[in-house]
Design a protein around this motif. Structure first.
Motif, PDB file in Angstrom:
ATOM      1  N   PHE A 105       1.455  11.987   6.010  1.00 51.13           N
ATOM      2  CA  PHE A 105       2.269  10.801   6.232  1.00 51.13           C
ATOM      3  C   PHE A 105       1.798  10.031   7.454  1.00 51.13           C
ATOM      4  O   PHE A 105       1.129  10.567   8.335  1.00 51.13           O
ATOM      5  N   GLN A 106       2.210   8.769   7.492  1.00 42.30           N
ATOM      6  CA  GLN A 106       1.851   7.905   8.615  1.00 42.30           C
ATOM      7  C   GLN A 106       2.274   8.538   9.940  1.00 42.30           C
ATOM      8  O   GLN A 106       1.531   8.541  10.892  1.00 42.30           O
ATOM      9  N   LYS A 107       3.493   9.091   9.970  1.00 43.91           N
ATOM     10  CA  LYS A 107       3.942   9.739  11.206  1.00 43.91           C
ATOM     11  C   LYS A 107       3.810  11.251  11.091  1.00 43.91           C
ATOM     12  O   LYS A 107       4.540  11.998  11.733  1.00 43.91           O
ATOM     13  N   LEU A 163      -3.205   9.998   1.681  1.00 41.91           N
ATOM     14  CA  LEU A 163      -3.172   9.771   3.120  1.00 41.91           C
ATOM     15  C   LEU A 163      -2.571   8.399   3.383  1.00 41.91           C
ATOM     16  O   LEU A 163      -3.130   7.392   2.984  1.00 41.91           O
ATOM     17  N   ASP A 164      -1.417   8.363   4.050  1.00 43.39           N
ATOM     18  CA  ASP A 164      -0.786   7.073   4.336  1.00 43.39           C
ATOM     19  C   ASP A 164      -1.024   6.695   5.795  1.00 43.39           C
ATOM     20  O   ASP A 164      -0.215   6.995   6.660  1.00 43.39           O
ATOM     21  N   GLU A 165      -2.129   6.050   6.051  1.00 43.78           N
ATOM     22  CA  GLU A 165      -2.483   5.599   7.393  1.00 43.78           C
ATOM     23  C   GLU A 165      -2.244   6.652   8.454  1.00 43.78           C
ATOM     24  O   GLU A 165      -1.651   6.355   9.495  1.00 43.78           O
ATOM     25  N   PRO A 166      -2.681   7.887   8.225  1.00 41.91           N
ATOM     26  CA  PRO A 166      -2.358   8.909   9.222  1.00 41.91           C
ATOM     27  C   PRO A 166      -3.111   8.680  10.529  1.00 41.91           C
ATOM     28  O   PRO A 166      -2.782   9.280  11.539  1.00 41.91           O
ATOM     29  N   LYS A 223       0.822  -1.212   0.000  1.00 37.70           N
ATOM     30  CA  LYS A 223       0.000   0.000   0.000  1.00 37.70           C
ATOM     31  C   LYS A 223       0.857   1.265   0.000  1.00 37.70           C
ATOM     32  O   LYS A 223       0.689   2.145  -0.834  1.00 37.70           O
ATOM     33  N   THR A 224       1.791   1.307   0.940  1.00 32.40           N
ATOM     34  CA  THR A 224       2.652   2.484   1.035  1.00 32.40           C
ATOM     35  C   THR A 224       3.464   2.646  -0.244  1.00 32.40           C
ATOM     36  O   THR A 224       3.619   3.751  -0.758  1.00 32.40           O
ATOM     37  N   THR A 225       3.948   1.539  -0.757  1.00 31.36           N
ATOM     38  CA  THR A 225       4.740   1.595  -1.983  1.00 31.36           C
ATOM     39  C   THR A 225       3.926   2.206  -3.117  1.00 31.36           C
ATOM     40  O   THR A 225       4.407   3.093  -3.834  1.00 31.36           O
TER      41      THR A 225
END
Ligand SMILES: Nc1ncnc2c1ncn2[C@@H]1O[C@H](COP(=O)(O)OP(=O)(O)OP(=O)(O)O)[C@@H](O)[C@H]1O
Ligand SMILES: [Mg+2]
Lengths: 299, 394
Positions: B98-100, B174-177, B59-61
């Motif tokens: 980002f996730q973080k 949105l990457d799993e924020p 997913k992130t990729t």
């Protein structure tokens, strides 16, 4: 286990627990204490002049040494030279160390990272004096560089015993220190912050300027302070690569103690060096904030 | 196993013009790791797409490929009809959370939000007003002067959203924020995302492994597994008509059965599991089932009726009996684990449907289970028993 704890409680009751942190500070306090005693002793010596007929220090106190140290042009030249060198060396070292550290931290290639790390540590195993002699071999009149130049028909150049060669030696000596202090600071900057800056419209340069550099400030200040003070108080490089013509303050102090045996003047110079160094460090911390040394509460 | 084939591979000008994002045959291979395999999809302007998948499914990729932080090994990505492989991230007009979060810790909330405007050299006089407007949009009016670490987790999320939106990007990623937030705050922020996204109409791609989030906020859901797109459909279809047994097992609380196909009658499949003959509905790519071949089947916990009394289940096409082995009280529902004689199957998980009856079963009780043929999805057998356990969301 309970028995062990009970035994421990007898030897070291819980109410002593509060003392543990202070107890751990004890060695450091002791060390600093000894240093202060030494400093007081030097302070005392600096107030006595040398009787050149008996080679003994006078019994009464006088400021004559300070007057001499601050007025004689030789000492002023030496002080200015050391100060200037420390500023130049710090600036150039940080400039060279930053990209090195950045590459080492950020490269996706594990092999390159290892190579950079080894190249960094190798000179550490070779002391400063040996390294300075190495430069003598390379840069001397019959050194490798001049040998190579003679092959292409260039007359031997005087590469040693001048100011640039001392600066060169110092920068080369300081580089690993600076890189080692910068690397953790750069590691602490999440790579994602740079990616975020890019996605928000910053090209490489602007992301570096607005994000990496400000966040690397603690590392830069720390590395800068170390290089600054190490250079200001350096002895070996000016002694060996300067060949006596490029003395720094430490060389002048050495001369007073061990050549002219004027311990009073030597002590004075030493104290002035401490004062100058402290002033410089204070100035840097004032300008860039003590918080940058990770002493403040920052995340 | 048959995978969904992309509907088309060749870029077609008319479709490019309307699709905000178009991913065509994109693969990504990290040294040796096939992180994304031949992914293709189109996303229309203003839609909210969620990419759902277990950890490591790529997913992130996929998101980083779209953002431009990675270059695809093969394939091409189009944004508003323009191929972007040669466009660096800072020229792509993509807002990313980002996730973080990746907020700049040395700046205030307002400075963070102003950053993309400064980088895009917008008129400096209009920046403060615009920053304030977007801080208000994410309900942070008046907090612009705070440093990042002086804000709560939820407030930081909002700053990150405002920062990603303030320059009116073509696309929001949105990457799993929300992954790091506690459940209540996460559900609140999911709705918040939805509200803001609808208000601004910005095309959005969201990545998550939280199935509930995917179903709640999205217009479209892509389910990924091992770098492949398993299904691309509306949330409703993804749940009601899972295209592969992976999707069926990944969403909801699903029981997995296996057996041998005994009859094929259009969509109705006869399946022999142990001694039990049951009827199910063919799911996934048609024509892949053959009489005599092994098949796997999936039935959702909420589709299984449970009763102590066999007659109460009359009319259901499959009925079998079992013993309650465990009772799990989850507050809003009770989950029973029922041991049956079905082979290659653990205890079946069943929700207590009939809350009105107030009946409680206890471990050891003998019960009967039943379900409708249309609720039992039958797929071609997986090459090997699935290693991935279904993720129940939280
Ligand atoms: N930089 C990299 N180098 C090598 N392999 C990588 C790299 N980044 C990811 N991978 C691999 O690619 C695959 C997909 O990773 P990816 O980060 O896209 O997964 P994900 O779906 O985002 O998972 P998660 O939900 O855990 O974030 C994984 O097998 C991972 O190990
Ligand atoms: Mg991920």
């Amino acid at each position: 286990m309970d028995a062990l704890e009970a035994a421990a409680a007898v030897v070291w009751p819980a109410r002593f627990a509060a003392a543990v942190p202070y107890l751990m500070l004890a060695p450091a306090v002791l060390l600093v204490g000894l240093l202060v005693i030494g400093l007081a002793y030097i302070g005392d010596t600096s107030l006595r002049t040398l009787d050149t007929s008996t080679f003994l220090l006078s019994d009464d106190y006088t400021l004559a040494n300070y007057r001499r140290a601050l007025s004689e042009s030789l000492f002023r030249t030496v002080a200015a030279r050391s100060l200037q060198a420390s500023l130049i060396v710090t600036a150039v070292t940080l400039l060279l160390a930053f990209p090195y550290a950045y590459l080492m931290v950020r490269t996706p290639s594990a092999a390159l990272r290892k190579l950079l790390l080894i190249a960094l540590f190798l000179p550490f195993f070779i002391g400063q004096v040996v390294r300075a002699y190495g430069w003598l071999i390379i840069l001397g009149n019959q050194g490798m560089v001049n040998d190579a130049l003679s092959l292409v028909g260039v007359a031997p150049l005087r590469l040693l015993y001048n100011y640039p060669s001392v600066l060169f030696g110092l920068i080369q000596y300081m580089l690993p220190f600076a890189v080692l202090m910068l690397a953790p600071a750069l590691t602490a900057i999440p790579e994602e912050l740079e990616a975020a800056a890019h996605s928000l419209g910053a090209n490489w340069l602007r992301a570096f300027w607005h994000v990496v550099l400000p966040l690397a400030r603690p590392g830069l200040v720390g590395a800068g302070l170390v290089v600054l003070t190490l250079t200001l108080t350096d002895f070996a490089m000016p002694a060996i690569l300067g060949g006596g013509s490029q003395d720094f303050i430490a060389n002048a102090i050495y001369d007073q103690f061990f050549r002219t045996s004027d311990q009073g003047l030597g002590a004075t110079l030493a104290l002035l060096l401490v004062a100058a160094g402290s002033l410089l460090v204070g100035l840097v911390l004032y300008l860039f904030g003590a918080g940058t040394l990770a002493m403040g509460r920052r995340r | 196993m048959e995978r969904m084939k992309p509907a088309f591979r060749q870029p077609q000008a008319a479709e490019d013009r309307q699709a905000a994002v178009s991913v065509r045959g994109v693969s990504m291979v990290y040294d040796g790791v096939h992180a994304v395999r031949d992914a293709s999809f189109d996303l229309a302007q203003g839609k909210f797409l969620t990419i759902l998948g277990p950890s490591g499914s790529g997913k992130t990729t996929l998101l980083r490929l779209i953002a431009g932080f990675l270059e695809p090994t093969s394939g091409e990505i189009f944004i508003n009809g323009r191929a972007v492989s040669a466009v660096p991230p800072h020229r792509r007009s993509i807002g990313m959370v980002f996730q973080k979060l990746a907020l700049f810790p040395h700046m205030t909330a307002a400075q963070n939000v102003a950053f993309p405007l400064k980088m895009r050299r917008r008129d400096a006089r209009t920046i403060p007003e615009r920053v304030e407007r977007y801080l208000e949009l994410v309900r942070l009016g008046g907090l612009g002067g705070r440093r990042v670490h002086e804000l709560s987790g939820g407030q930081q999320q909002r700053v990150a959203i405002a920062r990603a939106l303030v320059f009116e990007p073509d696309l929001l990623l949105l990457d799993e924020p929300l992954a790091a937030l506690d459940r209540k705050l996460r559900e609140e922020m999911q709705l918040e995302f939805r509200r803001i996204q609808r208000q601004l109409g910005v095309t959005t791609i969201n990545v998550t492994h939280d199935q509930r989030e995917a179903l709640v906020v999205s217009d479209e859901v892509i389910v990924m597994e091992a770098g492949m797109i398993e299904q691309n459909a509306s949330p409703l279809d993804t749940y009601r008509a899972p295209a592969t047994s992976f999707v069926a097992n990944f969403l909801g609380v699903t029981n997995r059965l296996s057996g041998v196909v005994t009859s094929l009658d259009g969509d109705r499949i006869g399946l022999l599991a142990g001694d039990h003959l049951m009827v199910g509905a063919a799911a996934g790519p048609g024509g892949s089932l053959q009489i005599g071949a092994r098949a796997s089947a999936a039935i959702r916990a909420e589709q299984i009726r449970i009763s102590p009394d066999l007659f109460a289940l009359s009319g259901l096409e499959t009925v079998l009996s079992g013993t309650v082995s465990d009772v799990i009280f989850e507050g809003d529902r009770v989950v029973y684990e029922i041991l049956t004689v079905l082979p290659e199957t653990g205890p079946l998980r069943v929700f207590d449907h009939d809350v009105g009856s107030r009946r409680q079963y206890r471990a050891g009780d003998a019960v009967h289970l039943g379900w409708n043929a249309r609720d039992l999805f039958v797929y071609k057998a997986d090459p090997e028993p699935a290693a991935t356990k279904p993720d129940r969301g939280d």
